[in-house]
Write a protein that holds these residues in place. Structure first.
Motif, PDB file in Angstrom:
ATOM      1  N   GLY A 696      27.656  30.940  65.302  1.00 11.45           N
ATOM      2  CA  GLY A 696      29.062  30.929  65.688  1.00 11.45           C
ATOM      3  C   GLY A 696      29.867  32.111  65.194  1.00 11.45           C
ATOM      4  N   VAL A 697      29.211  33.215  64.818  1.00 12.28           N
ATOM      5  CA  VAL A 697      29.931  34.384  64.315  1.00 12.28           C
ATOM      6  C   VAL A 697      30.505  35.159  65.497  1.00 12.28           C
ATOM      7  N   ASN A 698      31.830  35.327  65.495  1.00 14.56           N
ATOM      8  CA  ASN A 698      32.497  36.075  66.563  1.00 14.56           C
ATOM      9  C   ASN A 698      32.781  37.511  66.166  1.00 14.56           C
ATOM     10  N   GLY A 699      32.981  37.777  64.928  1.00 13.68           N
ATOM     11  CA  GLY A 699      33.295  39.123  64.488  1.00 13.68           C
ATOM     12  C   GLY A 699      33.199  39.249  62.975  1.00 13.68           C
ATOM     13  N   ILE A 700      32.904  40.457  62.543  1.00 13.27           N
ATOM     14  CA  ILE A 700      32.791  40.739  61.112  1.00 13.27           C
ATOM     15  C   ILE A 700      33.613  41.977  60.810  1.00 13.27           C
ATOM     16  N   ARG A 701      34.476  41.881  59.811  1.00 10.11           N
ATOM     17  CA  ARG A 701      35.324  43.014  59.418  1.00 10.11           C
ATOM     18  C   ARG A 701      35.071  43.319  57.954  1.00 10.11           C
ATOM     19  N   ILE A 702      34.506  44.478  57.711  1.00 14.00           N
ATOM     20  CA  ILE A 702      34.247  44.934  56.352  1.00 14.00           C
ATOM     21  C   ILE A 702      35.310  45.966  55.994  1.00 14.00           C
ATOM     22  N   LEU A 703      36.009  45.754  54.876  1.00 15.67           N
ATOM     23  CA  LEU A 703      37.061  46.662  54.456  1.00 15.67           C
ATOM     24  C   LEU A 703      36.454  47.876  53.769  1.00 15.67           C
ATOM     25  N   HIS A 704      36.875  49.066  54.228  1.00 19.62           N
ATOM     26  CA  HIS A 704      36.357  50.319  53.693  1.00 19.62           C
ATOM     27  C   HIS A 704      37.492  51.143  53.093  1.00 19.62           C
ATOM     28  N   ASP A 705      37.132  51.965  52.144  1.00 20.57           N
ATOM     29  CA  ASP A 705      38.078  52.912  51.576  1.00 20.57           C
ATOM     30  C   ASP A 705      38.343  54.022  52.591  1.00 20.57           C
ATOM     31  N   LYS A 706      39.638  54.401  52.777  1.00 23.53           N
ATOM     32  CA  LYS A 706      39.993  55.328  53.846  1.00 23.53           C
ATOM     33  C   LYS A 706      39.523  56.743  53.564  1.00 23.53           C
ATOM     34  N   ASN A 707      39.340  57.081  52.290  1.00 20.50           N
ATOM     35  CA  ASN A 707      38.958  58.456  51.950  1.00 20.50           C
ATOM     36  C   ASN A 707      37.446  58.619  51.892  1.00 20.50           C
TER      37      ASN A 707
END
Length: 865
Positions: A696-707
């Motif tokens: 049932g996984v619709n999406g995965i968002r991994i937070l990354h450092d912008k630099n």
């Protein structure tokens, strides 16, 4: 491993030597002068060759003394000794090699022929017969069997004299040969023909007047023919013609020139047709495995295909002889031996046959630990004696394996067998003492502890050992000694202490378990182990201790947990600060670059002119810089809220464009899990695989450092419905790539409520909103991670801005004890300023005047320097 020798390597016989001497004498008679010259030259050449051979043999002998496991060295040494004709050393070298390695069929044939050529008297027959018996056990060889049968017929006195005992011995030997090689498709007919010839020779020795004996012998020969015609052999049709010709000699009317089956009994004809059909189905497979010009890998692949074909018919005898042919061709293929022994374990119940194959397998591939383990089990199934099993075990420890886990598997298999034998002490004759089992464990610990330190394998072995000490050995002191010895080796493993404590609890020794908790609660373990052992102690006291015990444990554990929690928060703060500094440096660099690239008239002015304008109108310059900083901050804010839905970045140019031009995506997080404590190397595929059992996984968002583009260790996973989300939340505290994940439900309503309430109420920092990962509640709320990210990255309203909005409230308080990162305007819980004198305003005697300054006064103060 099969080796072939040149004709020049064969040991010369007496006839060859005498013939050579006769030729030399004749040449001397014909031309004595020339012969003397040639003899001097040949003598010098022979002496040089002999010196070279002696040097080579000495070198080989020295190499073998240093490295007895050198197979090729043994082969070369034996060849050199055969050429030299040193019989005693040759016998010794062969005996040494046969004890270390199985000899090839060619080497056995050479050995038996050499011994036969030296002496063929009755006194040497038993020794040579024993050599043949040893040779047929190493590998399947039809040629070696054929030589053996002919040797026995020629040199065995009892068989040569046709005594009843001799005839019985010969027939038993022929039946053994048929069992071993009679089903060989291409060469098996040699054994059948030799058997028929022997029986025909016996038939001619029977007196013609003894019709009963002659008829009985005829029937015996006929049965051999019938048996051979029912086997799919390569020359089956020619055997039929020979059989028909023999039947004609016995007075039967048959067409000996045709291959039809007229006149042959129906059951023989049916068996022949079936055998011929089986032969036709195997001809192409035989051609594939017989191609000597094909690579070994290809031939081995053809053998495996042939084996699967035979296994589909379910005839164990045919499958086994094909396996024997395969291992003769590829004796050091461990996969082939493993497949062979596995087939025998499943199909054959004859313990002696299986045991013999395992013995040969371990001699050919002694470096495969799995073969030794199966060997022990086959010996135990076959009711082998303790002496035999012990001898095999000691031999296995002398081998070199690829990993120490293989050694551990061998030790534990040996322990398993001893445990079963000791448990059945009343049912077996040779009951064992427990000291034997303890000795095996001690040897395993002495050998493996250094190499398996801080591993689950070593922990598993000691857990097994301690349990057997308490159950079979009835020695609790020895069981505790096992755990104490393991603590000295792997005391930094949390699982070691947990196993020791579990044993004490299982045996009802509560005080001993409590003393272990007191010894280890303050130790430093990897990951969250230090917190886990503290909470485990509290659970232990709740379940087993008194109120005083629980209070004492809480008094010890609480400061330790606070210390660990503070340490983790400091580490997180350091990581966030480092990331913020890197972002600021990058931000300042971007600001400088943007200023250089801007085409405004102000930027194009000379630096002296800009300094003059700044001095004359500081507010204007300050306003421009402030506006520029504001725009940069907004751009930075956009960049920080960009998330990645598990897809790789398309490049820095597109990333920069998206950060500047596109608006951040909005997520409602209505059915979303918040993941923290992720490893920095975790990617989209890892997370998707982690939740693959949930679905049932619709999406995965991994937070990354912008630099840097590196992961922050945080992620959001969107699910299709609450059922899948709840299943995902059940995976909280499970490991992913070496880190224990914290999984909670993302609550956007609570988050919005905090944002709206934060403008008029104090900020909440209790255990529910801060989300401290101390494990007491079993959950980690995402707001704390967002709070730290927001305060450093600018994704939300900074904490300083929230504090500035509440300047009218002088009693803002922060709940909780972790106040090291609190701004100065926020006062810790319990702080009071009732007795503190209020500072005097500026303009008085101490603080100065509060009267607003004019523009001229402000300018003078600003330009005073």
């Amino acid at each position: 491993m099969a080796e072939t020798l040149d004709s020049s390597d064969i040991l010369p016989s007496e006839e060859v030597i005498n013939g050579a001497e006769g030729q030399a004498a004749a040449s001397e008679t014909q031309s004595p002068k020339n012969s003397s010259d040639s003899d001097s030259e040949s003598d010098s050449d022979d002496s040089d060759d002999e010196a070279q051979e002696n040097l080579q043999m000495e070198t080989l002998e020295m190499e073998l003394s240093n490295n007895p496991a050198n197979y090729d060295g043994h082969v070369q040494f034996i060849r050199a000794l055969r050429r030299k004709g040193n019989i005693e050393k040759l016998r010794q070298a062969r005996e040494v090699m046969s004890t270390l390695f199985p000899l090839s069929p060619v080497m056995w044939q050479e050995w038996t022929k050499d011994e036969t050529s030296l002496s063929s008297g009755p006194e040497t027959f038993p020794a040579i017969e024993k050599l043949y018996e040893r040779g047929i056990l190493d590998y399947l060889s039809v040629s070696l069997w054929w030589d053996y049968l002919n040797y026995v017929r020629e040199y065995d006195p009892s068989i040569r004299e046709c005594s009843p005992a001799g005839i019985l011995k010969a027939r038993n030997l022929f039946e053994r040969a048929l069992t071993a090689a009679g089903l060989h498709v291409t060469e098996g007919s040699k054994i059948w023909e030799a058997y028929r010839e022997f029986e025909l020779a016996l038939f001619h020795t029977i007196d013609e007047t003894d019709t009963e004996a002659r008829e009985k012998q005829v029937q015996r020969i006929r049965n051999i023919f019938h048996r051979q015609l029912s086997v799919p052999l390569i020359d089956l049709s020619s055997t039929l013609l020979v059989y028909k010709a023999w039947e004609v000699e016995q007075g039967n009317v048959l067409d000996v020139n045709s291959s039809d089956l007229d006149g042959i009994s129906s059951h023989v004809a049916s068996a022949y047709r079936k055998a011929l059909e089986m032969l036709n189905a195997r001809v192409h497979l035989e051609e594939q495995i017989s191609r000597q010009d094909a690579p070994d890998s290809e031939r081995l692949k053809h053998f495996m295909a042939y084996l699967k074909f035979e296994q589909s018919f379910g005839d164990p005898a045919r499958v086994q002889i094909l396996y024997e042919r395969a291992v003769t061709e590829f004796p050091i293929s461990n996969d082939l031996w493993l497949d062979y022994t596995c087939y025998l374990d499943k199909t054959l119940k004859a313990a002696s046959i299986v045991r013999d194959v395992y013995s040969r397998a371990t001699r050919n591939c002694p470096w495969v630990g799995e073969l030794w383990v199966r060997y022990f089990l086959s010996l135990e199934r076959g009711r082998a004696s303790e002496e035999e099993i012990s001898a095999v075990f000691e031999k296995s420890l002398l081998c070199s394996f690829s990993s120490f886990d293989e050694y551990l598997d061998i030790f534990l298999t040996r322990v398993d067998g001893l445990r079963r034998r000791i448990s059945l002490a009343g049912e077996v004759e040779d009951a064992l003492d427990y000291a034997v089992l303890r000795d095996i464990f001690q040897r395993a610990s002495d050998y493996l502890s250094l190499h398996l330190k801080n591993t689950d394998s070593l922990l598993r072995m000691h857990t097994y050992w301690a349990r057997l000490e308490s159950i079979l050995g009835k020695d609790l002191v020895a069981a505790r000694g096992v755990w104490e010895s393991l603590l000295k080796i792997s005391g930094s493993m949390l699982e070691t202490w947990q196993g020791y404590i579990a044993m004490e609890i299982e045996m009802g020794h509560i005080n001993e378990a409590r003393s272990l908790y007191k010894r280890c609660y303050s130790k430093k373990f990897s990951g969250t182990g230090s917190e886990d052992i503290c909470r485990s102690w509290l659970r232990f006291e709740r379940e087993f201790g008194t109120l005083e015990d629980f209070d004492h444990a809480a008094q010890k554990v609480t400061p330790r947990l606070e210390e660990l929690q503070l340490f983790r928060l400091q580490q997180e703060s350091k990581n966030i600060t480092a990331s913020t500094d890197q972002k600021d440096n990058s931000f300042n660099k971007n600001v400088r670059e943007k200023r250089k690239l801007t085409s405004n008239a102000t930027d194009e002015q000379p630096s002296a002119k800009r300094q003059k304008e700044a001095a004359q109108n500081p507010r204007k310059a300050y306003g421009k810089d402030k506006a520029h900083m504001k725009n940069s901050a907004e751009a930075n804010k956009v960049e920080n809220v960009i998330v990645h839905d598990g897809k790789p970045d398309s490049g820095k140019e597109n990333e920069t464009k998206d950060l500047i031009s596109e608006k951040p995506k909005k997520y409602n997080d209505q059915c979303t899990a918040f993941i923290s404590n992720l490893g920095f190397q975790v990617n989209y595929e890892d997370l998707h695989g982690f939740f693959s059992d949930v679905g049932g996984v619709n999406g995965i968002r991994i937070l990354h450092d912008k630099n840097t583009g590196k992961s922050r260790g945080l992620a959001y996973v969107d699910f299709s419905d609450d059922a899948h989300l709840n299943a995902a939340l059940a995976k909280n505290k499970q490991m992913l790539l070496g880190k224990k994940l914290s999984i909670v439900r993302s609550d956007p309503k609570q988050k919005k409520k905090r944002e709206s309430v934060g403008r008029s109420t104090p900020m909440e920092h209790d255990g529910e909103t801060t989300g401290h990962a101390d494990g007491r509640t079993g959950t980690v709320v995402e707001s704390n991670a967002e709070h730290f990210l927001d305060s450093s990255k600018g994704t939300k309203e900074p904490q300083a801005q929230l504090t500035n909005k509440r300047r009218g409230d002088d009693h803002v308080q922060l709940k909780g004890k972790n106040t090291f990162a609190v701004p100065r305007m926020v006062r810790p819980l319990g702080w009071s300023d009732k007795n503190k004198p209020k500072p005097k305003p500026e303009g008085t005697e101490e603080g100065g005047d509060l009267t607003p300054k004019s523009n001229d006064e402000f300018r003078k103060m600003f330009l005073k320097t």
